[in-house]
Design a protein around this motif. Structure first.
Motif, PDB file in Angstrom:
ATOM      1  N   ILE A  34      69.617  31.998  63.988  1.00  0.00           N
ATOM      2  CA  ILE A  34      68.791  31.324  63.533  1.00  0.00           C
ATOM      3  C   ILE A  34      68.753  30.189  63.484  1.00  0.00           C
ATOM      4  O   ILE A  34      67.554  29.485  63.617  1.00  0.00           O
ATOM      5  CB  ILE A  34      69.410  32.024  61.740  1.00  0.00           C
ATOM      6  N   VAL A  35      69.273  29.426  63.266  1.00  0.00           N
ATOM      7  CA  VAL A  35      69.612  27.671  64.275  1.00  0.00           C
ATOM      8  C   VAL A  35      68.944  28.496  65.972  1.00  0.00           C
ATOM      9  O   VAL A  35      70.597  28.748  66.112  1.00  0.00           O
ATOM     10  CB  VAL A  35      69.708  27.115  63.248  1.00  0.00           C
ATOM     11  N   LEU A  64      63.068  25.289  65.494  1.00  0.00           N
ATOM     12  CA  LEU A  64      63.771  25.091  64.113  1.00  0.00           C
ATOM     13  C   LEU A  64      63.624  25.646  63.420  1.00  0.00           C
ATOM     14  O   LEU A  64      62.440  26.260  63.231  1.00  0.00           O
ATOM     15  CB  LEU A  64      64.367  24.189  64.266  1.00  0.00           C
ATOM     16  N   PRO A  65      64.594  26.060  62.436  1.00  0.00           N
ATOM     17  CA  PRO A  65      63.569  27.070  61.506  1.00  0.00           C
ATOM     18  C   PRO A  65      62.356  25.541  60.396  1.00  0.00           C
ATOM     19  O   PRO A  65      61.703  26.408  59.929  1.00  0.00           O
ATOM     20  CB  PRO A  65      65.143  27.384  60.682  1.00  0.00           C
ATOM     21  N   TYR A 120      59.362  27.606  62.210  1.00  0.00           N
ATOM     22  CA  TYR A 120      59.513  28.186  62.269  1.00  0.00           C
ATOM     23  C   TYR A 120      58.709  28.936  60.608  1.00  0.00           C
ATOM     24  O   TYR A 120      57.944  29.972  60.074  1.00  0.00           O
ATOM     25  CB  TYR A 120      59.805  29.305  63.106  1.00  0.00           C
ATOM     26  N   LEU A 121      59.634  29.134  59.661  1.00  0.00           N
ATOM     27  CA  LEU A 121      59.581  28.880  58.294  1.00  0.00           C
ATOM     28  C   LEU A 121      58.186  28.990  57.532  1.00  0.00           C
ATOM     29  O   LEU A 121      57.891  29.854  56.899  1.00  0.00           O
ATOM     30  CB  LEU A 121      60.748  28.864  57.363  1.00  0.00           C
ATOM     31  N   PRO A 122      57.864  27.538  58.042  1.00  0.00           N
ATOM     32  CA  PRO A 122      56.506  27.222  57.090  1.00  0.00           C
ATOM     33  C   PRO A 122      55.612  28.148  58.236  1.00  0.00           C
ATOM     34  O   PRO A 122      54.495  28.172  57.065  1.00  0.00           O
ATOM     35  CB  PRO A 122      56.333  25.708  57.402  1.00  0.00           C
ATOM     36  N   PHE A 126      67.980  28.799  52.482  1.00  0.00           N
ATOM     37  CA  PHE A 126      66.958  28.891  52.228  1.00  0.00           C
ATOM     38  C   PHE A 126      66.279  27.267  52.552  1.00  0.00           C
ATOM     39  O   PHE A 126      65.826  26.674  53.490  1.00  0.00           O
ATOM     40  CB  PHE A 126      65.632  29.645  51.799  1.00  0.00           C
ATOM     41  N   ASN A 127      66.238  26.615  52.248  1.00  0.00           N
ATOM     42  CA  ASN A 127      66.187  25.084  51.701  1.00  0.00           C
ATOM     43  C   ASN A 127      66.823  24.170  52.400  1.00  0.00           C
ATOM     44  O   ASN A 127      66.000  23.500  52.861  1.00  0.00           O
ATOM     45  CB  ASN A 127      65.954  24.577  50.010  1.00  0.00           C
ATOM     46  N   ILE A 128      68.259  24.258  53.065  1.00  0.00           N
ATOM     47  CA  ILE A 128      68.766  23.795  53.491  1.00  0.00           C
ATOM     48  C   ILE A 128      68.272  23.658  55.493  1.00  0.00           C
ATOM     49  O   ILE A 128      68.060  22.570  55.714  1.00  0.00           O
ATOM     50  CB  ILE A 128      70.134  23.760  54.121  1.00  0.00           C
ATOM     51  N   LEU A 129      67.490  25.083  55.543  1.00  0.00           N
ATOM     52  CA  LEU A 129      66.823  25.407  56.977  1.00  0.00           C
ATOM     53  C   LEU A 129      65.969  24.136  56.660  1.00  0.00           C
ATOM     54  O   LEU A 129      65.209  24.036  58.017  1.00  0.00           O
ATOM     55  CB  LEU A 129      66.497  26.370  57.045  1.00  0.00           C
ATOM     56  N   LEU A 130      64.940  24.213  55.728  1.00  0.00           N
ATOM     57  CA  LEU A 130      63.841  23.735  56.061  1.00  0.00           C
ATOM     58  C   LEU A 130      63.529  22.230  56.493  1.00  0.00           C
ATOM     59  O   LEU A 130      62.588  21.849  56.013  1.00  0.00           O
ATOM     60  CB  LEU A 130      62.573  24.099  54.434  1.00  0.00           C
ATOM     61  N   ARG A 131      65.237  21.574  56.083  1.00  0.00           N
ATOM     62  CA  ARG A 131      64.990  19.989  55.826  1.00  0.00           C
ATOM     63  C   ARG A 131      64.404  19.757  57.218  1.00  0.00           C
ATOM     64  O   ARG A 131      64.747  19.621  58.142  1.00  0.00           O
ATOM     65  CB  ARG A 131      66.581  19.917  55.538  1.00  0.00           C
TER      66      ARG A 131
END
Length: 270
Positions: free
Chosen positions: A24-25, A61-62, A65-67, A92-97
């Motif tokens: 994931i990371v 990093l997430p 790619y998540l955005p 999920f919110n942590i991954l967006l930091r």
């Protein structure tokens, strides 16, 4: 795959032979930012299709790619899909930091571990492993719809807790307080948010939120009429209750439930 983990791009449950073991990371980030083999922990891995793994995530990093995934498929759909991989809204919110640090990675791992442990406990309590394969698949489909409903509601209400109908807010608050008394480690701050409170809503309460007089204009374009929505919620609830309470499910209930699943999948994908 017990939770019906879906591919992050297609949203479908992929064939087993088409799966890749995905970080994931990314491992490349861990090589320069973490010590030892922590980046390779199973808590940082999940099954995805080869195409998604190699072409969408890659070494990004997430928070990169998540955005892009949210822009393509919508935030509600992406959040719901990641929840099927035991990545909670908090994780999920942590991954967006931004920037994403080693401390953020450790926070993500801790949150995902908690989510997986809760899911294992829930699975054992519900005895869902005893369901026949076809019914287990339906149970997974129902759960995925509930996750997507929560995400759509959170997005449509723009995270405003105050918009919840009063009876729904009261019931969720009571359930959260009971959970806090039973588990001192529960993240109380999370459950002051709309996303946290929605986790303690049952299916009918999600219906009450969507079809409520003051909130319906926010959902009408997506769901059509209250009458059709009520019918589909009823069919889905009947199937869900049979699955979760080990009741016999007749053919009519199963077929109507399957029709409701198809309807919700189509409607929530808009």
């Amino acid at each position: 795959m017990v939770a019906g983990a879906r591919d992050w791009v297609s949203g479908n449950i992929p064939p087993h032979g088409d799966l890749d073991d995905h970080h994931i990371v990314p491992a490349s980030w861990g090589a320069t930012n973490l010590s030892g083999n922590l980046i390779h922990t199973i808590l940082n891995r999940t099954p995805l299709t080869a195409e998604t793994n190699r072409n969408v995530m890659g070494k990004n990093l997430p928070n990169a790619y998540l955005p892009k995934m949210m822009q393509q498929n919508g935030e509600a759909a992406v959040r719901a899909t990641l929840e099927s991989h035991f990545i909670s809204p908090a994780a999920f919110n942590i991954l967006l930091r931004e920037p994403f640090t080693s401390a953020d990675f450790e926070a993500f791992i801790a949150e995902r571990q908690r989510t997986i442990q809760d899911a294992i406990e829930s699975l054992l309590i519900k005895e869902r492993l005893d369901l026949p394969p076809k019914l287990r698949e339906l149970d997974t489909d129902v759960e995925f719809i509930e996750l997507r409903l929560r995400a759509v509601i959170e997005n449509s209400l723009e995270g405003e807790v105050e918009l919840l109908p009063s009876h729904v807010a009261q019931r969720t608050t009571e359930r959260i307080h009971r959970a806090e008394r039973q588990n001192a480690a529960l993240d109380g701050q999370r459950y002051t948010t709309l996303a946290g409170k929605l986790e303690y809503c049952d299916l009918r309460e999600l219906q009450d939120i969507v079809a409520g007089k003051t909130l319906w204009p926010r959902f009408e374009a997506r769901f059509g009429t209250k009458e059709s929505l009520a019918t589909k919620f009823g069919q889905l609830a009947e199937l869900r209750n049979g699955l979760r309470h080990s009741r016999s499910i007749d053919e009519v209930t199963r077929m109507e439930g399957e029709a409701a699943i198809l309807w919700f999948n189509h409607t929530l994908a808009k």
